[in-house]
Scaffold this active site. Structure first.
Site, short mmCIF file in Angstrom:
data_model
loop_
_atom_site.label_atom_id
_atom_site.label_comp_id
_atom_site.label_asym_id
_atom_site.label_seq_id
_atom_site.Cartn_x
_atom_site.Cartn_y
_atom_site.Cartn_z
N ASN A 58 33.96 57.63 12.40
CA ASN A 58 34.18 56.21 12.09
C ASN A 58 35.52 55.76 12.67
OD1 ASN A 58 35.32 54.50 9.15
ND2 ASN A 58 34.10 53.61 10.78
N GLN A 68 28.37 53.13 -2.98
CA GLN A 68 29.70 53.75 -2.90
C GLN A 68 30.48 53.48 -4.17
OE1 GLN A 68 33.20 52.35 -0.52
NE2 GLN A 68 32.87 54.22 0.64
N HIS A 77 36.98 58.81 8.91
CA HIS A 77 37.62 57.69 9.60
C HIS A 77 38.82 58.27 10.35
CE1 HIS A 77 39.43 53.35 9.24
NE2 HIS A 77 39.53 53.87 10.45
N ASP A 128 36.83 52.12 15.35
CA ASP A 128 36.99 51.39 16.61
C ASP A 128 35.74 51.28 17.48
OD1 ASP A 128 39.59 51.08 15.87
OD2 ASP A 128 40.41 52.57 17.25
N LYS A 166 33.37 59.90 2.04
CA LYS A 166 34.04 59.27 3.17
C LYS A 166 35.54 59.52 3.04
CE LYS A 166 34.17 54.89 5.76
NZ LYS A 166 35.56 54.44 5.80
N PRO A 212 30.62 50.86 4.41
CA PRO A 212 30.85 50.09 3.18
C PRO A 212 32.03 49.15 3.40
CG PRO A 212 30.78 52.46 2.73
CD PRO A 212 30.87 52.31 4.21
N LEU A 213 31.88 47.88 3.04
CA LEU A 213 32.92 46.88 3.25
C LEU A 213 33.00 45.99 2.03
CD1 LEU A 213 31.79 45.95 6.85
CD2 LEU A 213 33.98 47.05 6.31
N THR A 214 34.20 45.83 1.50
CA THR A 214 34.38 44.98 0.32
C THR A 214 34.42 43.51 0.71
OG1 THR A 214 35.52 46.73 -0.87
CG2 THR A 214 35.90 44.50 -1.62
N CYS A 232 39.84 54.51 1.03
CA CYS A 232 40.45 53.19 0.83
C CYS A 232 41.97 53.32 0.77
CB CYS A 232 39.93 52.55 -0.45
SG CYS A 232 40.61 50.90 -0.73
#
Length: 613
Positions: free
Chosen positions: A456, A305, A408, A458, A377, A250-252, A337
């Site tokens: 998650n 998400q 992550h 790199d 996540k 998921p990316l804003t 986040c």
């Protein structure tokens, strides 16, 4: 290949490239491609991709109730150009003229079609991408490619109904559009939360403050005689299987619908919406409800998400999504986040420090989401050098029916200044694997869904991907920056080799993104402006790709900073430019000349690369 089968990459067995001495943290560029050795390309704050403009639940966070501007460049202008003379939407299609709600005399937009057409800038050359895709253009007379689907003699729009029907068969349409009626009830606080109401009431009755945890055992004994079952039954969930799945994080802002659709075309199996905030969803904010929308090709394999700090909000949002949308495979809770504003509100990575609250939120979501499974996540912890994810995961497994956990490999405090800790990710993966093994041994729980575990951080090549999925306990990998900088990363995974895309091939990818963006935002002046802005946001990542042919050694590392370099041809050099003015030039190849008033200021500044020692 079966779902649980591990794949090996032939590239992993290849001999190492010739050793090249390069300062740590620096990309090894062949000397003939270095333009200025002592000038290092700027680095970027990739945490903004996880938070972006998000984080203001009430819309009031600054002094005087003003909404704060997110991102490092807070003075950037996000306004998009509007037409000076606007045509009333009732007149977009001459064959289907509608009644204007305000009437010609009161309407702020013009009802004079000839005047409007005369005021429009010269059409962009070529065929309208939307007309080509679906056989008609919803923008009608406002389309910037109007000449490609307008008959000047009859003064009517051209439509290809055969193409329209074909597009439906090809699943070329958007889904998860929540009805105006449902949003109206939300806005008026009249929505019937039949399930969430019971869930909230029950969880409220069981809440214990963390400071009273010492008395919990004694209190539990006292309550045994009066224990009452939860007044609701959790529905059977859809089954998730992430083993070897190609997952986009998921990316804003940059993780918008056109980008996700592009990634599906380039081999992704699972995509996620941009992070949606619970309170604006419950307030029926139009901008927030635009986030769960998806392209039909994203489903199955599409997750929504959400971010929240309250179990009551989580329960209500979960029920709305399960009842009002039909194309959602999972509900994902954001506990990773790192953005300060969300953290101060108790959302995102703040939940890592409040496990009891996190458990309540997940319980509320799981009980209210119908057949949609719930996933989460997280990060390694909140503070650097103090990993807490292992303990947290043990608790989540014991107290929740979580379908999948993504970790992550960085703490909130660490951000992107150091490499992700894949050794720790593997440790936590072992915890999940042992839990699944115990369930398999227990005949009472053998048929229940196993919990998937995803790493998650790199991943930038097929080598990174296979190194991760070939580790016991790790089912798959979620790719974030790697899929932004190198959108064809899953093609490399499938081919099990590096793909040195030419400048022409990379332009084709950008052309596809442009077409998808216009289909989503529209081909009128406003839609083209939005497409241009989000294409520039996309280019703020893709320009960081260093062509394999100019590198002295492999594998490439995502955190390595290059000296200023030139490509193997002019177009490759342009695609690698760090100047946002060049990004605008690239958009003009697909979206026509930008207006003099179009301004794009990159949101991302420095910090994402590891500092060299």
């Amino acid at each position: 290949m079966t779902a649980g089968e591990k794949r090996t990459s032939e590239a992993l067995d290849q001999p190492e490239s010739k050793k090249v001495h390069v300062e740590r943290g620096m990309a090894a560029i062949k000397p003939e491609f270095i333009v200025q050795k002592d000038r290092i390309v700027d680095s970027f704050d990739d945490d903004e991709a996880e938070g972006g403009e998000r984080g203001v639940e009430e819309g009031k966070s600054g002094k005087g109730g003003k909404k704060k501007r997110r991102g490092q460049n807070k003075n950037r202008d996000l306004k998009q150009k509007r037409e000076e003379i606007r045509l009333c939407t009732s007149l977009l299609d001459p064959d289907n003229i509608k009644t204007c709600a305000y009437g010609p005399e009161q309407c702020r937009s013009t009802h004079n079609v000839e005047e409007y057409l005369a005021s429009k800038p010269v059409d962009i050359e070529g065929i309208c991408p939307v007309f080509r895709a679906i056989g008609y253009c919803p923008a009608g007379l406002k389309c910037r490619w109007l000449q490609s689907h307008y008959d000047k003699e009859t003064r009517k729009l051209i439509k290809d109904l055969g193409r329209t029907e074909a597009s439906k068969i090809e699943l070329n349409y958007e889904v998860n559009n929540v009805s105006h009626e449902a949003r109206g009830k939300l806005r008026k606080k009249q929505y019937d939360f039949a399930i969430a109401g019971k869930v909230i009431e029950y969880i409220d009755s069981t809440v214990q403050n963390d400071e009273n945890i010492a008395n919990a055992k004694e209190q539990r004994k006292n309550n045994e005689a009066t224990y009452v079952d939860a007044p609701y039954k959790i529905a059977e969930k859809k089954r998730l299987d992430f083993r070897n799945a190609k997952i986009v994080s998921p990316l804003t802002t940059v993780g918008n619908l056109p980008y996700r659709r592009l990634m599906k075309k380039l081999g992704a199996d699972i995509t996620y919406s941009e992070m949606a905030l619970s309170v604006p969803l419950l307030q029926a904010t139009n901008a927030e409800w635009a986030l769960p929308k998806a392209h039909r090709t994203e489903y199955p394999g599409y997750g929504v998400q959400i971010a929240t700090s309250k179990h009551w909000a989580a329960a209500k949002v979960a029920e709305i999504i399960s009842r009002e949308t039909e194309h959602v495979s999972e509900l994902n809770l954001n506990c990773g986040c790192p953005i300060d504003l969300l953290y101060r509100q108790g959302q995102g990575s703040a939940l890592l420090e409040q496990p009891a609250r996190l458990v309540r939120i997940l319980k509320a979501m799981n009980a209210s989401s119908g057949d949609i499974p719930v996933t989460v996540k997280i990060r390694t912890g909140s503070k650097e050098n103090k990993n807490t994810a292992k303990t947290l995961v043990e608790r989540l497994l014991a107290e929740n029916d979580v379908a999948a956990i993504t970790l992550h490999g960085r703490s909130r405090q660490q951000r992107y200044t150091k490499e992700a800790d894949w050794n720790y990710i593997a440790e936590v993966g072992q915890v999940v694997q042992q839990w699944n093994d115990k369930k398999e041994e227990n005949k009472d729980s053998r048929d229940t869904q196993r919990t998937c575990f995803v790493g998650n951080g790199d991943v930038f090549s097929h080598v990174d991907w296979y190194n991760a999925v070939n580790t016991d306990g790790i089912d798959s990998v979620m790719v974030a920056r790697g899929a932004l900088i190198k959108p064809w990363i899953f093609e490399e995974v499938e081919a099990q080799q590096y793909l040195d895309k030419t400048a022409t091939e990379r332009l084709d990818i950008l052309k596809t993104f442009s077409d998808y963006a216009l289909e989503h935002w529209g081909t009128d002046e406003y839609g083209v402006g939005l497409a241009r802005r989000f294409m520039c946001e996309f280019l703020s990542f893709t320009h960081r790709y260093i062509p394999l042919g100019i590198l002295e050694r492999l594998p490439p590392k995502i955190n390595e900073r290059p000296p200023q370099w030139k490509g193997r041809n002019e177009m490759e050099t342009l695609l690698g430019s760090t100047d946002y003015k060049d990004w605008i030039k690239i958009t003009e190849m697909f979206l026509g000349k930008s207006g003099d008033d179009f301004v794009f200021t990159p949101k991302h500044k420095s910090n994402s690369y590891e500092k060299s020692n």
